[in-house]
Design a protein around this motif. Structure first.
Motif, PDB file in Angstrom:
ATOM      1  N   VAL B  78      13.645  -2.274  40.872  1.00 43.89           N
ATOM      2  CA  VAL B  78      14.261  -1.336  41.552  1.00 43.89           C
ATOM      3  C   VAL B  78      13.897  -1.292  43.029  1.00 43.89           C
ATOM      4  N   ILE B  79      12.734  -1.413  43.548  1.00 41.78           N
ATOM      5  CA  ILE B  79      12.338  -1.287  44.783  1.00 41.78           C
ATOM      6  C   ILE B  79      12.924  -2.567  45.621  1.00 41.78           C
ATOM      7  N   THR B  80      12.937  -3.920  44.917  1.00 39.40           N
ATOM      8  CA  THR B  80      13.283  -4.961  45.316  1.00 39.40           C
ATOM      9  C   THR B  80      14.839  -4.813  45.540  1.00 39.40           C
ATOM     10  N   THR B  81      15.635  -4.201  44.579  1.00 37.27           N
ATOM     11  CA  THR B  81      16.861  -4.055  44.848  1.00 37.27           C
ATOM     12  C   THR B  81      17.329  -3.258  46.012  1.00 37.27           C
ATOM     13  N   GLY B  82      16.550  -2.125  45.872  1.00 36.88           N
ATOM     14  CA  GLY B  82      16.942  -1.137  47.100  1.00 36.88           C
ATOM     15  C   GLY B  82      16.555  -1.844  48.514  1.00 36.88           C
ATOM     16  N   ALA B  83      15.670  -2.493  48.582  1.00 39.38           N
ATOM     17  CA  ALA B  83      15.244  -3.036  49.862  1.00 39.38           C
ATOM     18  C   ALA B  83      16.239  -4.075  50.264  1.00 39.38           C
ATOM     19  N   LEU B 150      16.891 -11.550  49.955  1.00 38.88           N
ATOM     20  CA  LEU B 150      17.449 -11.348  51.319  1.00 38.88           C
ATOM     21  C   LEU B 150      18.670 -11.982  51.864  1.00 38.88           C
ATOM     22  N   PRO B 151      18.223 -13.225  52.040  1.00 40.11           N
ATOM     23  CA  PRO B 151      19.234 -14.373  52.820  1.00 40.11           C
ATOM     24  C   PRO B 151      20.502 -14.501  52.101  1.00 40.11           C
ATOM     25  N   PHE B 152      20.455 -14.442  50.572  1.00 42.02           N
ATOM     26  CA  PHE B 152      21.358 -14.579  49.931  1.00 42.02           C
ATOM     27  C   PHE B 152      22.355 -13.469  49.859  1.00 42.02           C
ATOM     28  N   CYS B 153      21.478 -11.949  49.896  1.00 45.48           N
ATOM     29  CA  CYS B 153      22.278 -10.767  49.886  1.00 45.48           C
ATOM     30  C   CYS B 153      22.894 -10.783  51.210  1.00 45.48           C
ATOM     31  N   VAL B 154      22.624 -11.164  52.156  1.00 47.65           N
ATOM     32  CA  VAL B 154      23.229 -10.948  53.595  1.00 47.65           C
ATOM     33  C   VAL B 154      24.450 -12.001  53.615  1.00 47.65           C
ATOM     34  N   TRP B 155      24.340 -12.969  53.048  1.00 46.22           N
ATOM     35  CA  TRP B 155      25.391 -13.973  53.052  1.00 46.22           C
ATOM     36  C   TRP B 155      26.448 -13.482  52.199  1.00 46.22           C
ATOM     37  N   ILE B 200      22.852  -6.580  41.450  1.00 46.96           N
ATOM     38  CA  ILE B 200      22.722  -7.460  39.906  1.00 46.96           C
ATOM     39  C   ILE B 200      21.921  -8.419  40.358  1.00 46.96           C
ATOM     40  N   PHE B 201      22.199  -9.305  41.283  1.00 39.97           N
ATOM     41  CA  PHE B 201      21.667 -10.599  41.658  1.00 39.97           C
ATOM     42  C   PHE B 201      19.934 -10.111  41.965  1.00 39.97           C
ATOM     43  N   ALA B 202      19.856  -9.192  42.934  1.00 42.80           N
ATOM     44  CA  ALA B 202      18.402  -8.947  43.208  1.00 42.80           C
ATOM     45  C   ALA B 202      17.624  -8.202  41.858  1.00 42.80           C
TER      46      ALA B 202
END
Lengths: 281, 276
Positions: B78-83, B150-155, B200-202
């Motif tokens: 959850v923390i990973t996803t939120g951040a 992060l890199p992928f989420c940003v993209w 979902i990915f995170a």
């Protein structure tokens, strides 16, 4: 605003790469922290003198080549089937993604259980089908261990090319088929002259992806055999981990990781070139 | 014509059912094993369906610290996803609304992270975490996972935000909204599908991750689920109904997400992010 993700990026690529390069020329043993120092090419010469490392390279090549071919061989026909129009295909597509969705640890353990030498379902089915006479300890036999894990890899990995190829098949314009039909092309000709050339870019792209992912795979091998027995399923990734976290020799771990990276670099550069060409268009 | 179509549909369904049965067999086998008693897992010939449904496996799992592992994994995921979402949305808006020098190089860099061998990161991160004094803590895992996501989420978010027309933000600002307000009320909701796929990915990445959790964490109470599962595997003999019961519960959150959010799952998958 963009700073955090650039930071993330350098944390994921630049930092580990620099660290691996430096450590590969150093003596870094977690058991002797004071002994750290430069050793030149000693790690690399140890590495290439090690017969286990040669086994690992050979296994990695077999693993990757066979793994990619089999993943495509499973994915392509199923993608063709799913591309046909019939009721309920949405359900089947979803159901075929289950291997991809299962957590890798769970998948690995489920296969270990199915491969079990005494009570495994696989031995039972294969003896019933008269394919084998006596139960085989699939993961404990040096002749079968690598291939037994490879089956799990193919099973877990094929949904990705399947979905990619299905998307490509669905994107082929319908009027191309109609035009070809009017011109008198038969079914085989339509597949060879229209379908295959149209899905070729997608096929190439997902081949690059699964080649690299298969080459990099570690978890399933580690969880199912730890590279054993007798190094029979040792690949480069398990070799790196063995050295770094079982012998606690990060120097050797890094030098073997660098050899692995050098092999990968060729594929990655080709891919990056391809992407930047696509971007220019 | 009509009849031919029905027959084709029937044949296709039979063929597909056979394929699905073979492919999903391991999944079913896990499910059925988890519902057997310990004795029934050791019969020759093996039974396919449990002869008698037994909840022993699940009951035993509960005595084995499973809930602690489950809670640890959930917390970290959850923390990973939120951040990842927070920073990903910030950077994604930045990238889609302003032109940067080197944004192309950045994009290629991000794609390369998806292909980078994980095993190359383990030793450097291990040393880094030990320097930071974070070894054997959940923070070490959260930091590591965020670096991956992060890199992928940003993209991914950048491509979604780019589809939201700038005019809409501008008209909101004419109506008296601040720039930040326009982003929050207009841009972010419009990109909801992309945000769902990214989340979902995170989550799945953090939930499934094994290698770093196995290397960084020593204390049994801090273990995540994948590592916990491994401890259920006995040195000499394994109670397979127990291990499979734990496996079913580990798979459950991901499968539920998959069933309800299949569209986003597949979107994440085709962009190469959600790795099996």
């Amino acid at each position: 605003m963009v700073a955090p993700s650039i930071l993330g990026l350098s944390f994921v690529i630049v930092y580990p790469l620099v660290m691996n390069i430096t450590m590969s020329f150093q003596n870094v043993k977690l058991t002797q922290p004071d002994m750290r120092g430069w050793v030149g090419l000693a790690n690399y010469s140890h590495l290439f003198a090690d017969p286990v490392f040669r086994t690992a390279i050979a296994n990695t090549l077999i693993w990757t080549l066979l793994g990619v071919v089999l993943q495509l061989a499973v994915a392509l026909p199923i993608a063709f089937l799913l591309n046909a129009e019939f009721a309920g295909r949405g359900f089947y597509r979803g159901a075929l993604l289950i291997p991809w969705v299962m957590p890798s640890v769970v998948a690995a353990f489920t296969w270990v259980w199915m491969y079990d030498g005494s009570f495994g379902i696989l031995n039972y089915i294969l003896t019933k089908l008269h394919l084998i006479r006596d139960p085989v300890v699939w993961l404990g036999n040096p002749n079968t261990s690598l291939y037994a894990v490879l089956v799990e890899q193919v099973w877990k990995g094929f949904p990705f090319p399947m979905v990619m190829l299905l998307a490509a098949l669905q994107a082929v314009p319908k009027d191309m088929y109609e035009a070809a039909e009017v011109d008198g092309a038969n079914k085989m000709q339509r597949i060879m002259r229209i379908t295959i050339p149209q899905i070729l870019p997608a096929l190439a792209l997902c081949t690059v992806f699964i080649t690299i992912w298969t080459f990099n795979s570690f978890e399933n091998i580690w969880l199912m055999t730890e590279g054993g027995p007798l190094n029979s399923s040792e690949t480069m990734t398990t070799f790196v981990y063995h050295n770094a976290f079982q012998s606690f020799d990060l120097g050797m771990g890094s030098s073997s990781a660098m050899v692995m990276f050098a092999m990968l670099l060729v594929v990655i550069i080709c891919y990056a070139r391809y992407v930047s060409k696509q971007e220019e268009r | 014509m009509q009849r031919r179509r029905v027959r084709k549909s029937l044949v296709m369904n039979l063929v597909m059912l056979a394929i699905v049965f073979v492919i999903d067999f391991p999944f079913l086998w896990m499910l059925f094993t988890s519902l057997k008693g310990t004795g029934e897992t050791m019969t020759i010939p093996p039974t396919f369906l449990p002869a008698k449904v037994s909840w022993d496996g699940f009951r035993k799992v509960m005595d084995l610290n499973f809930l602690k592992y489950f809670a640890n994994s959930f917390y970290i995921a959850v923390i990973t996803t939120g951040a990842s979402l927070l920073f990903g949305i910030m950077a994604g808006i930045g990238f889609s609304r302003y032109k940067f020098r080197g944004s192309k190089g950045f994009k290629i860099g991000i794609l390369v992270t998806q292909l980078f061998p994980l095993i190359l990161l383990v030793s450097p991160y291990y040393l880094l975490m030990s320097k930071l004094g974070l070894l054997n803590s959940h923070a070490s895992l959260m930091l590591t996972y965020c670096a991956f996501t992060l890199p992928f989420c940003v993209w991914m978010l950048t491509t979604y935000f780019a589809t939201v027309p700038v005019d809409m933000e501008e008209s909101a600002m004419i109506d008296g909204s601040t720039k930040l307000g326009a982003y929050i009320r207009i841009t972010v909701p419009m990109a909801a599908p992309g945000i769902a796929a990214t989340a979902i990915f995170a989550f799945v990445l953090a939930w499934n991750e094994f290698v770093f959790a196995n290397t960084f964490i020593d204390t049994p109470n801090l273990r995540t689920l994948p590592i916990g599962l491994r401890t259920f595997m006995g040195q000499y003999s394994t109670e397979w109904n127990v291990l499979m019961a734990a496996s079913v519960m580990t798979t459950l959150p991901v499968v539920l997400m998959f069933i309800f959010l299949q569209k986003y799952f597949i979107r994440g998958m085709t962009s190469g992010s959600i790795k099996g």
